[in-house]
Design a protein around this motif. Structure first.
Motif, mmCIF file in Angstrom:
data_model
loop_
_atom_site.group_PDB
_atom_site.id
_atom_site.type_symbol
_atom_site.label_atom_id
_atom_site.label_comp_id
_atom_site.label_asym_id
_atom_site.label_seq_id
_atom_site.Cartn_x
_atom_site.Cartn_y
_atom_site.Cartn_z
ATOM 1 N N PRO A 1 -1.962 9.189 5.175
ATOM 2 C CA PRO A 1 -2.312 9.834 3.834
ATOM 3 C C PRO A 1 -3.236 9.049 2.918
ATOM 4 N N LEU A 2 -3.236 7.705 3.299
ATOM 5 C CA LEU A 2 -4.121 6.729 2.460
ATOM 6 C C LEU A 2 -5.634 7.128 2.720
ATOM 7 N N LEU A 3 -5.924 7.559 4.074
ATOM 8 C CA LEU A 3 -7.153 7.873 4.297
ATOM 9 C C LEU A 3 -7.396 9.408 4.002
ATOM 10 N N ILE A 4 -6.617 10.192 4.475
ATOM 11 C CA ILE A 4 -6.813 11.682 4.273
ATOM 12 C C ILE A 4 -6.927 12.211 2.868
ATOM 13 N N THR A 5 -6.004 11.650 1.912
ATOM 14 C CA THR A 5 -5.923 12.218 0.519
ATOM 15 C C THR A 5 -6.800 11.452 -0.363
ATOM 16 N N THR A 6 -7.594 11.995 -1.228
ATOM 17 C CA THR A 6 -8.349 10.962 -2.329
ATOM 18 C C THR A 6 -7.938 11.827 -3.794
ATOM 19 N N SER A 7 -7.777 13.075 -3.685
ATOM 20 C CA SER A 7 -7.543 13.582 -4.850
ATOM 21 C C SER A 7 -5.861 13.292 -5.230
ATOM 22 N N GLY A 8 -5.837 13.208 -6.588
ATOM 23 C CA GLY A 8 -4.141 12.859 -7.121
ATOM 24 C C GLY A 8 -3.105 13.931 -6.808
ATOM 25 N N ASP A 9 -3.852 15.241 -6.702
ATOM 26 C CA ASP A 9 -2.696 16.168 -6.655
ATOM 27 C C ASP A 9 -2.184 16.317 -5.106
ATOM 28 N N MET A 10 -2.903 15.561 -4.344
ATOM 29 C CA MET A 10 -2.348 15.756 -2.879
ATOM 30 C C MET A 10 -1.688 14.596 -2.308
ATOM 31 N N GLN A 11 -1.649 13.564 -3.315
ATOM 32 C CA GLN A 11 -1.145 12.269 -3.133
ATOM 33 C C GLN A 11 0.569 12.352 -2.886
ATOM 34 N N THR A 12 0.791 11.402 -1.658
ATOM 35 C CA THR A 12 2.252 11.462 -1.345
ATOM 36 C C THR A 12 2.815 10.161 -2.029
ATOM 37 N N ILE A 13 4.020 10.605 -2.379
ATOM 38 C CA ILE A 13 4.799 9.230 -3.184
ATOM 39 C C ILE A 13 4.830 7.932 -2.795
ATOM 40 N N VAL A 14 4.810 7.719 -1.349
ATOM 41 C CA VAL A 14 4.586 6.302 -0.901
ATOM 42 C C VAL A 14 3.193 5.724 -1.447
ATOM 43 N N ILE A 15 1.969 6.545 -1.233
ATOM 44 C CA ILE A 15 1.002 6.046 -1.795
ATOM 45 C C ILE A 15 0.764 6.086 -3.028
ATOM 46 N N GLY A 16 1.620 6.895 -3.765
ATOM 47 C CA GLY A 16 1.594 6.801 -5.374
ATOM 48 C C GLY A 16 1.888 5.421 -5.933
ATOM 49 N N ILE A 17 3.042 4.938 -5.475
ATOM 50 C CA ILE A 17 3.611 3.628 -5.789
ATOM 51 C C ILE A 17 2.594 2.562 -5.646
ATOM 52 N N LYS A 18 2.103 2.621 -4.779
ATOM 53 C CA LYS A 18 0.994 1.315 -4.406
ATOM 54 C C LYS A 18 -0.028 1.424 -5.498
ATOM 55 N N LYS A 19 -0.506 2.685 -5.693
ATOM 56 C CA LYS A 19 -1.549 2.811 -6.917
ATOM 57 C C LYS A 19 -1.060 2.517 -8.206
ATOM 58 N N MET A 20 0.349 2.485 -8.357
ATOM 59 C CA MET A 20 0.860 2.128 -9.727
ATOM 60 C C MET A 20 0.785 0.792 -10.018
ATOM 61 N N ILE A 21 0.963 -0.061 -8.846
ATOM 62 C CA ILE A 21 1.140 -1.427 -9.045
ATOM 63 C C ILE A 21 -0.263 -2.091 -9.114
ATOM 64 N N VAL A 22 -0.743 -2.504 -10.145
ATOM 65 C CA VAL A 22 -2.082 -3.113 -10.102
ATOM 66 C C VAL A 22 -1.893 -4.851 -9.985
ATOM 67 N N THR A 23 -2.141 -5.342 -8.928
ATOM 68 C CA THR A 23 -1.791 -6.703 -8.665
ATOM 69 C C THR A 23 -2.537 -7.732 -9.646
ATOM 70 N N SER A 24 -2.058 -8.423 -9.958
ATOM 71 C CA SER A 24 -2.666 -9.642 -10.867
ATOM 72 C C SER A 24 -3.046 -9.061 -12.075
ATOM 73 N N ASP A 25 -2.249 -7.892 -12.732
ATOM 74 C CA ASP A 25 -2.808 -7.368 -13.867
ATOM 75 C C ASP A 25 -1.506 -6.962 -14.747
ATOM 76 N N ALA A 26 -1.140 -7.368 -15.815
ATOM 77 C CA ALA A 26 -0.211 -6.936 -16.822
ATOM 78 C C ALA A 26 -0.066 -5.482 -17.028
ATOM 79 N N LEU A 27 -1.140 -4.671 -16.584
ATOM 80 C CA LEU A 27 -1.084 -3.347 -17.064
ATOM 81 C C LEU A 27 -0.172 -2.362 -16.254
ATOM 82 N N THR A 28 0.455 -3.013 -15.238
ATOM 83 C CA THR A 28 1.487 -2.093 -14.378
ATOM 84 C C THR A 28 2.670 -1.904 -15.152
ATOM 85 N N GLU A 29 2.846 -0.396 -15.271
ATOM 86 C CA GLU A 29 4.108 -0.134 -15.796
ATOM 87 C C GLU A 29 5.404 -0.067 -14.806
ATOM 88 N N TRP A 30 5.703 -1.265 -15.084
ATOM 89 C CA TRP A 30 6.857 -1.641 -13.938
ATOM 90 C C TRP A 30 8.084 -0.525 -13.919
#
Lengths: 293, 282
Positions: B219-248
């Motif tokens: 799914p990481l390769l095949i989906t680029t649009s937000g509304d086709m995203q699966t939940i496992v990919i979604g989590i990864k995109k929410m966590i911004v490494t080395s950034d305080a912006l992550t809404e934990w």
């Protein structure tokens, strides 16, 4: 083994096989052939022309220190995760195999991490060990270690090893428990009557009889670390810092994403394919032994 | 056990409880984080007991989603993951059972070759042919679609092998009886083989559902649009490494929601899960 009673029909079997064969040929064999084909090609800088270079891509790859490093990372990662998860799972399985109260409840409480996605397992551990806010990271820091997986390669590796091990314990535990329960009680009882202590019984009888399961799990675990931990690495470290957690599979993904060297990327995939074939062959050669003791 | 040793049993209980605690602790912390305010987590002041924002956090996660990175509600991601997991599981079972039926109950030219072709796909996981498979899917115009997410994954050597093994144990008398009664191959398949295979299907479904739900690289390769995203990919995109912006709090609530369905399937369908696990690895 073959069936004696069968149906005669010229067309039906092909129709029944069509869906599986179509998917297999279009999405498995065609791309795999492409990979092998491209690994022998060298494209010019504009991607307009390509020429056959035979093994030049492979030679370049083996001369590349980054590739050697990824190989080393993969070997260390596989060995540590396989060893830790097998050892912990065996200890837990031996304990659960004693006829104690609540053995089934223990089994349920230990097996569910199998269902957790590798990437999600990675996030669980990332959160605990996040240097500025992680609960465990703060305790580690208070003990005087300057914990920072974002900058320190060894720390990053430790973190992916922990997540990878955590995720794999449940699988190994279930197979070890099944293996232990298949060992005839009479053999162990006979040893006990001869006066062998529990420790001695474990090392001279149980562990050798369990070796087919252990061997099988070893191969499965190596395959797991090679391929399924992609999600853990991508979620936790993204291969960094400074490529300290870039495994062979992650390198293929990372290099391909940046584009460019098509032949080199294909050569990497071809080597991975070779590794899988070898591992699968080993697995199938010894799988028979696992079934009957 | 052979000897009655209360002390050794006590040690066994203690070791197992320590094991369970280690296994459960990361999930507990994640749950705790999903019930607190964002500031308390990002300060590193999070207590070890659940907070009072459970409903608020989960409601926002499911219906609105994180505001900073992607606006897709996690409810939508869960729907995508569910469709993907069920389609992969049902698809694999369906095409494998008919393939196995063809290979076992018919004799035809190229039978062995076809069987080996299916069998050899075991050695070609997605990871070794990432970009060339992606290119095929892109050329077929299947990016960002459920077809692209599922169809390339539904060939299954494991399931075909499992059904083949099972069919070989079905007594020949059943086919002979069916023939005498005048039942053709399709009728025999539908009235006898499918009902007999129910347990195997249930066991496979559990394993394949988990496999489908937990897909990551594909799914990481095949989906680029937000509304086709699966939940496992979604989590990864929410966590911004080395950034305080992550809404934990949102990321952790999403993590809990991503674990819930597959874990529930394993726990509540335990019998089939163990059967499926052991048989697919043979």
């Amino acid at each position: 083994m073959e069936k004696r009673a069968i149906y005669n029909n010229r067309v039906l079997p092909y129709l029944l096989l069509t869906p599986q064969l179509l998917v297999t040929l279009i999405f498995f064999y065609w791309p795999a052939l492409q990979v092998v084909h491209q690994s022998f090609l060298l494209e010019d800088a504009f991607g307009l022309q390509s020429s056959y270079v035979w093994f030049e891509n492979f030679q370049r790859l083996f001369a590349d220190p980054d590739y050697g490093r990824a190989f080393g990372v993969t070997v260390i990662f596989s060995t540590v995760v396989a060893f830790l998860s097998l050892a912990i799972a065996l200890l837990l399985a031996v304990m659960a195999d004693r006829q104690i109260r609540g053995a089934n409840a223990y089994k349920t409480l230990l097996m569910w991490p199998y269902a957790v996605a590798p990437a999600v397992a990675g996030v669980l551990w990332l959160f605990m060990f996040q240097p500025s806010l992680g609960v465990v990271a703060q305790s580690v820091k208070r003990m005087g270690l300057d914990w920072n997986p974002l900058l320190n390669g060894t720390h990053a590796m430790t973190l992916v090893v922990l997540a990878g091990t955590w995720k794999q314990i449940s699988y190994n535990f279930l197979f070890f428990l099944a293996g232990l329960q298949a060992i005839p009680r009479s053999v162990i009882e006979a040893a006990a009557i001869d006066g062998a202590s529990a420790t001695r019984r474990f090392w001279t009888i149980i562990f050798p009889l369990l070796s087919p399961t252990t061997f099988f799990l070893l191969v499965v675990n190596i395959v797991y670390v090679f391929f399924d931990t992609f999600g853990i690495i991508d979620a936790v470290t993204g291969g960094g810092p400074a490529r300290a957690t870039t495994t062979l599979v992650y390198k293929v993904y990372d290099d391909g994403r940046l584009g460019g060297d098509l032949g080199g990327s294909a050569a990497q995939s071809a080597i991975l394919m070779f590794i899988v074939v070898a591992l699968t062959a080993v697995q199938f050669k010894y799988v028979e032994r696992r079934v009957h003791y | 056990m052979i000897e009655h040793r209360p002390l050794a049993n006590l040690i066994a209980h203690i070791v197992l409880w320590i094991g369970i605690a280690i296994v459960a602790f990361p999930v507990y912390l994640t749950f705790v984080a999903s019930t607190h305010e964002p500031t308390i987590i990002s300060n590193g002041q999070m207590p070890l007991t659940p907070g009072s924002h459970f409903l608020e956090n989960y409601e926002r996660t499911i219906f609105i989603g994180p505001s900073s990175t992607t606006r897709t509600p996690v409810g939508r991601m869960m729907f995508n993951s569910l469709v993907m997991a069920v389609a992969i599981a049902v698809g694999k079972i369906a095409i494998s059972i008919i393939s196995a039926y063809a290979v076992v109950y018919f004799r035809f030219p190229l039978r062995k070759t076809i069987f080996w072709l299916i069998f050899m796909t075991l050695m070609l996981p997605v990871e070794v042919r990432i970009y060339s498979t992606y290119k095929v899917v892109a050329d077929l115009g299947m990016l960002n679609s459920f077809a692209g997410l599922t169809i390339p994954l539904i060939a299954s050597a494991t399931a075909t092998l499992l059904f083949r093994q099972f069919f070989l144990t079905v007594p020949d008398e059943l086919v002979e009886a069916a023939k005498i009664d005048g039942a053709g191959p399709l009728r025999f398949f539908w009235d006898t083989i499918v009902p007999l295979s129910r347990t195997n299907m249930a066991a496979l479904f559990v394993i394949l559902f988990i496999y489908g739900w937990n897909q990551y690289l594909w799914p990481l390769l095949i989906t680029t649009s937000g509304d086709m995203q699966t939940i496992v990919i979604g989590i990864k995109k929410m966590i911004v490494t080395s950034d305080a912006l992550t809404e934990w709090q949102i990321a952790m609530a999403t993590t809990m929601l991503a674990m819930l369905p597959p874990v529930a399937v394993v726990v509540f369908m335990q019998r089939w899960f163990i059967k499926g696990l052991v048989e697919t690895e043979k």
